[in-house]
Design an enzyme around this catalytic site. Structure first.
Site, PDB file in Angstrom:
ATOM      1  N   ALA A   6       0.827  -1.209   0.000  1.00  0.00           N
ATOM      2  CA  ALA A   6       0.000   0.000   0.000  1.00  0.00           C
ATOM      3  C   ALA A   6       0.861   1.259   0.000  1.00  0.00           C
ATOM      4  CB  ALA A   6      -0.933  -0.007   1.210  1.00  0.00           C
ATOM      5  N   VAL A   8       3.946   1.598  -1.228  1.00  0.00           N
ATOM      6  CA  VAL A   8       4.589   1.724  -2.540  1.00  0.00           C
ATOM      7  C   VAL A   8       3.601   2.236  -3.583  1.00  0.00           C
ATOM      8  CG1 VAL A   8       5.631   0.423  -4.439  1.00  0.00           C
ATOM      9  CG2 VAL A   8       6.359  -0.011  -2.081  1.00  0.00           C
ATOM     10  N   GLY A  86       6.635  -1.764  15.977  1.00  0.00           N
ATOM     11  CA  GLY A  86       6.038  -1.524  17.285  1.00  0.00           C
ATOM     12  C   GLY A  86       6.863  -0.555  18.106  1.00  0.00           C
ATOM     13  N   ASP A 112       0.962  -8.287  18.953  1.00  0.00           N
ATOM     14  CA  ASP A 112       0.502  -8.179  20.344  1.00  0.00           C
ATOM     15  C   ASP A 112      -0.674  -7.223  20.526  1.00  0.00           C
ATOM     16  OD1 ASP A 112       2.348  -9.998  21.467  1.00  0.00           O
ATOM     17  OD2 ASP A 112       3.914  -8.471  21.415  1.00  0.00           O
ATOM     18  N   ARG A 156       3.924 -11.258  26.020  1.00  0.00           N
ATOM     19  CA  ARG A 156       4.851 -11.063  27.139  1.00  0.00           C
ATOM     20  C   ARG A 156       4.378  -9.953  28.069  1.00  0.00           C
ATOM     21  NH1 ARG A 156      10.615  -9.400  25.200  1.00  0.00           N
ATOM     22  NH2 ARG A 156       9.422  -7.519  24.744  1.00  0.00           N
ATOM     23  N   ALA A 171     -12.581 -20.985  25.982  1.00  0.00           N
ATOM     24  CA  ALA A 171     -11.731 -21.351  27.115  1.00  0.00           C
ATOM     25  C   ALA A 171     -12.457 -21.123  28.438  1.00  0.00           C
ATOM     26  CB  ALA A 171     -10.438 -20.547  27.081  1.00  0.00           C
ATOM     27  N   GLU A 172     -12.161 -22.005  29.391  1.00  0.00           N
ATOM     28  CA  GLU A 172     -12.739 -21.856  30.729  1.00  0.00           C
ATOM     29  C   GLU A 172     -12.031 -20.769  31.526  1.00  0.00           C
ATOM     30  OE1 GLU A 172     -14.755 -24.875  29.097  1.00  0.00           O
ATOM     31  OE2 GLU A 172     -12.560 -24.952  29.228  1.00  0.00           O
ATOM     32  N   LYS A 197     -18.490 -30.493  33.344  1.00  0.00           N
ATOM     33  CA  LYS A 197     -17.613 -30.608  32.179  1.00  0.00           C
ATOM     34  C   LYS A 197     -16.547 -31.673  32.420  1.00  0.00           C
ATOM     35  CE  LYS A 197     -18.057 -25.802  30.626  1.00  0.00           C
ATOM     36  NZ  LYS A 197     -17.327 -24.601  30.156  1.00  0.00           N
TER      37      LYS A 197
END
Length: 308
Positions: A6, A8, A86, A112, A156, A171-172, A197
Site C-alpha cells: 500500500a 509503494v 512496534g 501483540d 509477554r 476457554a474456561e 464438564k
C-alpha cells in the site's frame, strides 16, 4: 507485506519516488536501499512476514549509527520515512526525527495489539485466528480424553491474543499479564466445573504473573491432587507470527499504508497512522510508546460468564 504494498503503490499514485529499506534500521545504516516500483510489490498481499525483512540494530541505538543512516537516506534523496513496527521501531523513529528532522510516520505492525492509538495492529487478527485454530483442535483431544489443557500463546506484556482466542475458543480460563492470577480460585473453579464438564481449556499468555503455561500447570496440578485427571501443556510459539494474513489484517495494513503516505503529504510527522472507530487517526510516537493500551473489561467479564 500488505502495508508495504500500500505504501509503494500510494506513493507512486501520488507521483512520488519510493524506496525500500531492507532489514530495517540495520539496512538503513548499511545502505541496503533500493528503488521500488508497482511491480516490486506484486503478488505479496497474501504473504505473511515482510519482503523487506527485518533486523535488530544495536548500532542504530548510537548517534554514530543514526548519522550513517541519515547520510544513506540523503544519498537517495529520501524526504520522508514510513516505519512499520512496534515500540522499538517507533522509539528509533522518534529519536531519528528529533535528531535529523526527516518527516516520519509509523504503521502499527505487531501481533501483540498493544500499541496505543489504534484499535488493532497489523498481524493481530492473523495471530488470533492461528491460535484459535490450534485451540479448536486441542479441545477435540481434551474432550475425548477427559484432559485439562494449558495452552500458551504469545503476550509477554499484553494479553490481547489470549483474551480474543480464549473467547473464540471457548476457554474456561484466560490468564493475562494485566490481571493477577488467583491459582487458588482457578483450582476451586476447576473442581466445580468437573460436575458439568469433562475437560477444560486454560489459555495462558506467556507473560502472566503466575508464570508460563508449564509453570501454571504445575501449580494447579499440585493443588488438585487428582491422579485420574490428565494435565497437558501446549505452547503455540512462533506459529502465531507467520502464515497467510486474514482479510481483516490485509485491509487494516492497506489502510495504514495509504494513510501513512497521505499523512506525510499533509504534513503529519513523528506519529503513527492507526485506525480507531473505523477512522484513520494520527497519534504522536510519544503517546504510542508511553501510554498503555488497556484490555476491554467486558471481554474479561465475558470469559467468566461463558465458562460456567
Amino acid at each position: 507485506n500488505a502495508c508495504v504494498r500500500a505504501v509503494v503503490r500510494t506513493a507512486i499514485f501520488k507521483g512520488l519516488e519510493v524506496y525500500g529499506v531492507y532489514r530495517g534500521y540495520e539496512g538503513m545504516i548499511e545502505g541496503d536501499i533500493k528503488r521500488m516500483h508497482s511491480y516490486s510489490v506484486s503478488n505479496i498481499v497474501q504473504r505473511g512476514g515482510t519482503i523487506l525483512k527485518s533486523a535488530r540494530s544495536e548500532e542504530f541505538r548510537t548517534p554514530e549509527g543514526r548519522k550513517k543512516a541519515y547520510n544513506n537516506l540523503m544519498k537517495h534523496g529520501i524526504e520522508g520515512i514510513v516505519a512499520i513496527g512496534g515500540d522499538g521501531t517507533f522509539t528509533g523513529a522518534k529519536i531519528f526525527f528529533e535528531e535529523f528532522g526527516i518527516p516520519t510516520i509509523g504503521c502499527p505492525g505487531t501481533i501483540d495489539n498493544d500499541l496505543y492509538g489504534t484499535d488493532y495492529t497489523i498481524g493481530f487478527d492473523t495471530a488470533v485466528n492461528t491460535a484459535l485454530e490450534a485451540i479448536d483442535k486441542i479441545r477435540d483431544t481434551a474432550a475425548a480424553h477427559d484432559r485439562i489443557f494449558f495452552i500458551e500463546v504469545m503476550g509477554r506484556d499484553a494479553g490481547f491474543i489470549a483474551v480474543e482466542s480464549g473467547i473464540g475458543g471457548g476457554a474456561e480460563f484466560v490468564m493475562v499479564p494485566e490481571t493477577a492470577t488467583d491459582i487458588e480460585g482457578v483450582v476451586k473453579s476447576l473442581k466445580n466445573l468437573r460436575k458439568t464438564k469433562s475437560s477444560s481449556i486454560i489459555v495462558v499468555a506467556e507473560g502472566d504473573d503466575a508464570g508460563n503455561a508449564e509453570e501454571v500447570m504445575q501449580k494447579v496440578k499440585s493443588k488438585i491432587k487428582d491422579t485420574s485427571k490428565e494435565f497437558k501443556v501446549t505452547t503455540l510459539g512462533h506459529i502465531q507470527r507467520g502464515g497467510n494474513p486474514t482479510a481483516r489484517d490485509r485491509v487494516l495494513a492497506s489502510r495504514c499504508g495509504m494513510a501513512a503516505v497521505e499523512g506525510l503529504l499533509k504534513g503529519e510527522v513523528n506519529c503513527m497512522a492507526g485506525v480507531m472507530n473505523q477512522q484513520v487517526v494520527y497519534t504522536p510516537f510519544g503517546d504510542c510508546i508511553g501510554k498503555t493500551k488497556p484490555l476491554i473489561e467486558d471481554h474479561l467479564k465475558l470469559i467468566e460468564i461463558l465458562s460456567i
